[in-house]
Design an enzyme around this catalytic site. Structure first.
Site, short mmCIF file in Angstrom:
data_model
loop_
_atom_site.label_atom_id
_atom_site.label_comp_id
_atom_site.label_asym_id
_atom_site.label_seq_id
_atom_site.Cartn_x
_atom_site.Cartn_y
_atom_site.Cartn_z
N LYS A 108 -3.41 10.75 19.22
CA LYS A 108 -4.74 10.53 18.63
C LYS A 108 -5.82 10.81 19.67
O LYS A 108 -5.64 10.49 20.86
CB LYS A 108 -4.82 9.06 18.15
CG LYS A 108 -6.07 8.73 17.35
CD LYS A 108 -6.04 7.28 16.82
CE LYS A 108 -7.29 6.95 16.01
NZ LYS A 108 -7.28 5.57 15.48
N SER A 154 -8.61 5.06 10.48
CA SER A 154 -9.14 6.15 11.24
C SER A 154 -8.10 7.12 11.78
O SER A 154 -8.46 8.24 12.15
CB SER A 154 -9.94 5.59 12.42
OG SER A 154 -9.10 4.92 13.33
N SER A 167 -6.28 0.84 10.94
CA SER A 167 -6.24 2.30 11.12
C SER A 167 -4.88 2.91 11.40
O SER A 167 -4.77 4.13 11.43
CB SER A 167 -7.18 2.70 12.25
OG SER A 167 -8.49 2.67 11.78
N1 GLN Z 1 -11.55 1.00 8.65
C1 GLN Z 1 -11.86 0.01 9.63
C2 GLN Z 1 -13.20 0.29 10.25
O1 GLN Z 1 -13.82 1.21 9.84
C3 GLN Z 1 -10.77 -0.08 10.65
C4 GLN Z 1 -10.81 1.00 11.64
C5 GLN Z 1 -9.75 0.89 12.67
O2 GLN Z 1 -8.77 0.16 12.51
N2 GLN Z 1 -9.96 1.57 13.76
O3 GLN Z 1 -13.65 -0.37 11.12
#
Ligand code: GLN
Length: 494
Positions: free
Chosen positions: A78, A158, A182
């Site tokens: 990532k 994400s 995410s």
């Molecule tokens: N969707 C969540 C956010 O936008 C979690 C994102 C994540 O786990 N990095 O904050």
């Protein structure tokens, strides 16, 4: 051997040791698959030379005997992980051109174990999002489609690029990070396995910070066994991260017996949402029956503060983000705005940040600074911290009542269309309803592909475990995986 990219880590490990395949062959097959899959938007920086060099050394090491399990296994990383000399942008324009001088602890542990990096993977900007639509590189696309309907679907976020890459067999596995879901949500949207370990299991050092009290790295893999193998290589104590736990790392794979007789699985009543699609409801009850048939006792439980989890998360995460992102000021690295005659340092900060951060990141910085401001600190930030403690206590109470793991849906829907929810941030935030509690409480959680909806899209169930008991959690997930027998794959269109 054919179809090398379809191999799981465990299969490739065994084939490498038998001499049926080399890491160079495996890596070459993945690099070719990546080059034909640009339509998925998964890989955003390819590192073929680095990969081939690592693969050659891995082959020598395997030949010499005693190489670690991940030796020679091609992975995607990532973009949130700092990788030495390789662009690491957290999918943000503000980090354009940034090549770290150092390697994150997690990636250096993976490389020390002999893993091969194929390249960097797409994600939401600074990991803020649930659909990979906030990335400066553009969308990552889900390899899955609704039957013959060519509508582009999100791979989730994400870690959308990681999920798309693993589901499309561009790599054997990938790293992800999870601040509010995410790893687990994109895993559920793409029919793969993703585990977020207990907070403190993996070092956060060298991972671009979003919300430091919530962020954790974890593996995204083709099955539970691979998650066990890769997690073991990723975690461990790191003196460079003061929140990393000084605990021994068990052999997680050895704990996969599939025997869950005598375990108690909690089913939390608060995770039943209004308007949840029937397919999710059905999947959840099927999962409950699968675990019961495997010998576990099922117990209905209550986690009463669940309803406050989303607002709590969307105060705490932006608060921490606004502080963490203060370092992107155009002074030391990344993007710096062009200045006009007479502009001062404040203009430089303002223009750089306005140009470099996308709208969702700007929104979070605004919300974060607001909830931390003198007049509102007690009303928002402090209150959210108190509610967080109550959410954590809910879990402690059910674990104290003998519950070993908790079964919930991973997401409130299957993968949705790109371009739909992006317009309304609150609608997007609702996606995280089943996952954010786990980060707020610091617990381990895993998403296991368990079924498909009426359009043939994958659906996942989440299992939440006791702190530091990832081995036990993985074993329960393994039992669920075996019972569910999920083998579907997306049909290649890219
Ligand atoms: N969707 C969540 C956010 O936008 C979690 C994102 C994540 O786990 N990095 O904050």
């Amino acid at each position: 051997m054919s179809d090398l990219t379809k191999l799981k880590i465990s299969e490739a490990r065994d084939a490498l040791r038998k001499g049926d395949v080399t890491s160079v062959e495996l890596t070459d097959a993945c690099l070719k698959a990546i080059d034909t899959a640009d339509a998925l938007g998964a890989f955003v920086h390819k590192t073929p030379e680095l990969a081939m060099g690592q693969a050659k050394s891995a082959d020598d090491r395997i030949k010499a005997g005693g190489a670690p399990d991940l030796c020679g296994i091609p992975l995607g990383i990532k973009d949130l992980f700092c990788t030495k000399g390789v662009p690491s942008q957290a999918a943000s324009a503000i980090l354009n051109g940034f090549k770290p001088e150092y390697e994150s602890t997690v990636t250096s542990q993976l490389f020390d174990a002999g893993a091969v990096m194929l390249g960097k993977l797409n994600m939401d900007e600074f990991a803020m999002g649930s659909s990979n639509e906030t990335s400066t590189y553009g969308n990552a696309i889900n390899p899955w489609r609704r039957g013959n309907d060519a509508t582009a679907l999100t791979p989730g976020g994400s870690s959308g690029g990681s999920a798309a890459a693993v589901a499309a067999d561009l790599c054997l596995a990938a790293t992800g990070t999870d601040t509010g879901g995410s790893i687990r949500q994109p895993a559920a949207f793409t029919g793969i396995t993703g585990i977020k370990p207990t907070y403190g299991r993996c070092s956060r050092w060298g991972i671009v910070a979003f919300a430091s009290s919530l962020d954790q790295a974890g593996p995204m893999t083709k099955d539970v066994r691979d998650a066990a193998i890769m997690l073991e290589a990723m975690c461990g104590h790191d003196p460079k991260d003061s929140t990393s736990a000084d605990l021994p790392v068990p052999n997680f794979e050895a704990m996969l017996t599939g025997d869950i007789r005598g375990k108690t699985i909690g089913i939390p009543r608060e995770y039943r949402m209004d308007g949840m699609p029937d397919a999710i409801e059905t999947l959840w009850s099927e999962g409950r029956c699968m675990l019961e048939d495997a010998g576990a006792a099922i117990k209905d439980i209550s986690l009463p503060h669940t309803k406050y989890a989303l607002p709590t998360y969307y105060v705490i995460a932006p608060a921490e983000a606004s502080s963490n992102l203060a370092r992107y000021d155009g002074v030391r690295y990344g993007h710096r705005a062009k200045l006009a005659q007479g502009d001062g340092i404040t203009d430089m900060y303002e223009k750089t940040r306005a140009e470099g951060f996308g709208p969702e990141v700007q929104r979070r910085v605004m919300v974060g600074t607001y909830v931390l401001s003198a007049g509102f600190y007690d009303a928002y930030y402090n209150r959210a911290r108190k509610v967080r403690t109550l959410i954590k206590r809910d879990f402690e109470d059910v674990f104290a009542q003998g519950v070993d793991a908790i079964l919930t849906p991973a997401t409130p829907s299957a993968a949705f269309e790109l371009g739909k929810k992006h317009v309304d941030p609150v609608e997007m935030y609702l996606n995280d309803v089943f996952t954010v509690t786990v980060n707020l409480a610091g617990l381990p959680g895993i998403s296991v592909p368990t079924g498909v909806d009426s359009n043939g899209l994958p659906l996942g169930l989440q299992l939440i475990g006791r702190p530091w008991e990832e081995g036990d959690l993985l074993n329960t997930a393994y039992a669920l995986e075996q019972a569910a027998g999920f083998v579907a794959k997306p049909t290649q269109w890219w």
